[in-house]
Design an enzyme around this catalytic site. Structure first.
Site, short mmCIF file in Angstrom:
data_model
loop_
_atom_site.label_atom_id
_atom_site.label_comp_id
_atom_site.label_asym_id
_atom_site.label_seq_id
_atom_site.Cartn_x
_atom_site.Cartn_y
_atom_site.Cartn_z
N ASP A 89 34.43 44.27 41.39
CA ASP A 89 35.69 44.85 40.89
C ASP A 89 35.62 44.96 39.37
OD1 ASP A 89 36.89 44.97 43.42
OD2 ASP A 89 38.82 44.22 42.67
N ASP A 102 30.13 32.79 35.10
CA ASP A 102 31.10 32.98 34.01
C ASP A 102 30.47 33.77 32.87
OD1 ASP A 102 29.43 30.77 33.67
OD2 ASP A 102 30.97 29.47 32.81
N TYR A 150 33.82 32.34 52.11
CA TYR A 150 34.60 33.22 52.98
C TYR A 150 34.59 32.74 54.43
CZ TYR A 150 35.53 37.21 49.86
OH TYR A 150 36.00 38.04 48.87
N LYS A 197 26.28 29.63 40.08
CA LYS A 197 26.95 28.60 39.27
C LYS A 197 26.17 27.32 39.51
CE LYS A 197 30.39 27.22 36.63
NZ LYS A 197 30.60 27.65 35.24
N ASP A 203 32.13 39.65 45.22
CA ASP A 203 33.43 40.30 45.35
C ASP A 203 34.06 40.48 43.97
OD1 ASP A 203 35.83 41.23 46.61
OD2 ASP A 203 36.71 39.26 46.23
#
Ligand code: IPM
Ligand code: MG
Length: 355
Positions: free
Chosen positions: A249, A221, A142, A189, A245
């Site tokens: 959701d 993942d 970001y 990751k 983020d």
């Protein structure tokens, strides 16, 4: 006691849900005798319209003077569809997070028994879910260097993390795990990314200071699958900015609606409280937005910033009662639903009754 709260409704449904939050705070003030000083500021698209920038000096100085910040939502589709826009509403939120050093975003995810049938996921999988995500908020991709070539044929975003950025949020997450079920899952990751490998190294080292906490790690993942297939396995999730983020959701589906999830963004001095749902422009002005995440953000603010634990709990109970009585907005129940202000009034009245 006097408490200064910056009120930043923002864009889209932000102002509507903020109205309901203010009703709740009014009652808390009347009942507890605490005087809240509210100062309103513009942020996001509404600030661009007024001042030409999404986090103007006026808003910055309101935040500087406050003990806590309540924030609605940011975003406007007219910018989403313009890849060449020079200034974006979201930049206001990112600037605000960086400026106030809100490095840890805390997002609790739990199921409400009254809502388990409204989630698209089977009841036996989600019932009893209760975990919290610690999302790093001021670093990573970001905030890394980014750019696009002059001929617009090539663009890049850089993901970078300093050990200090990882350490400070990790300590918060470990401390929270100690207060809960003592399980911490790092989501990364590390099979591909150098930053993730640093996260693993740092978290493994820090874990030595918290021997009572069991630590595991998952690749993002795989984790995004497990969050849906076995959400009850999680207690505290620790992760970097962008993974946090995305998975929050995703996790909101477990609760039945994105409109249910509050959050706290914690820094060294001040903290900011916001629903995770965003500006939802399609619903703006229609009186259909779910005010619960915003109201639950008020509850988080009262406990984290003002140590008003009883008040915070009463708000949660009022929301719970609303759910049990099916006083919900359309995002939760397509057939039987109520308006934003009806739900807000109902919760406010319940709060008066419970107080
Ligand atoms: C969130 C939002 C923001 C983010 C956007 C609006 C910049 O999606 O708070 O989760 O990506 O952090
Ligand atoms: Mg988001």
């Amino acid at each position: 006691m006097k408490s200064r709260i910056a009120i930043l409704p923002g864009d889209g449904i932000g102002p509507e849900v903020m109205n309901e939050a203010l009703k709740v705070l009014d009652i808390i003030s009347q009942k507890s005798g605490i005087k809240f000083d509210f100062e309103k500021g513009l942020v996001g698209a509404s600030a661009i319209d007024e001042y030409g920038e999404p986090f103007p000096d006026q808003t910055r100085s309101i935040c500087d003077k406050s003990d806590a910040i309540l924030f609605g939502a940011i975003g406007d589709p007219k910018y989403d569809n313009d890849p060449k826009a020079k200034v974006r509403p979201e930049d206001g939120l990112l600037e605000m997070r960086k400026y106030l050093e809100l490095f840890a975003n805390i997002r609790p995810v739990k199921t409400y028994e009254a809502l388990v049938d409204f989630s698209p996921i089977k009841k036996n999988i989600i019932s009893g879910t209760n975990f919290v995500v610690f999302r790093e908020l001021t670093g990573g991709i970001y905030f890394g260097e980014k750019g696009i070539s002059d001929d617009r044929s090539n663009a890049f975003d850089t993901c970078s993390y300093h050990i200090n950025e990882i350490e400070r949020i990790s300590h918060l997450a470990f401390k929270e795990a100690q207060k809960r079920n003592k399980k911490l899952t790092l989501i990364d990751k590390a099979n591909v990314l150098a930053t993730s490998r640093l996260w693993r190294e740092v978290v493994q080292n820090i874990s030595k200071n918290y021997p009572d906490v069991t630590v595991s790690s998952l690749f993002v993942d795989n984790a995004s699958m497990k969050i849906i297939t076995s959400p009850k396995d999680f207690d505290v999730i620790l992760t970097e900015n962008m993974f946090g983020d995305i998975i929050t959701d995703e996790a909101s589906v477990i609760t039945g609606s994105l409109g249910m999830l509050p959050s706290a963004s914690v820094g060294h001095n001040i903290s900011l409280y916001e629903p995770i749902h965003g500006s939802y422009p399609q619903a703006a002005g229609k009186g259909i937005a779910n005010p619960m995440a915003m109201i639950l953000s008020v509850s988080m603010m009262l406990s984290h910033s003002f140590n008003l634990l009883r008040e915070s709990e009463l708000i949660e109970r009022s929301v719970d009662e609303a759910l049990q009585n099916s006083i919900v907005t359309v995002d939760i129940n397509k057939e039987n639903n109520f308006s934003t202000s009806y739900v807000g009034d109902w919760i406010t009245n319940k709060l008066v009754e419970l107080y």
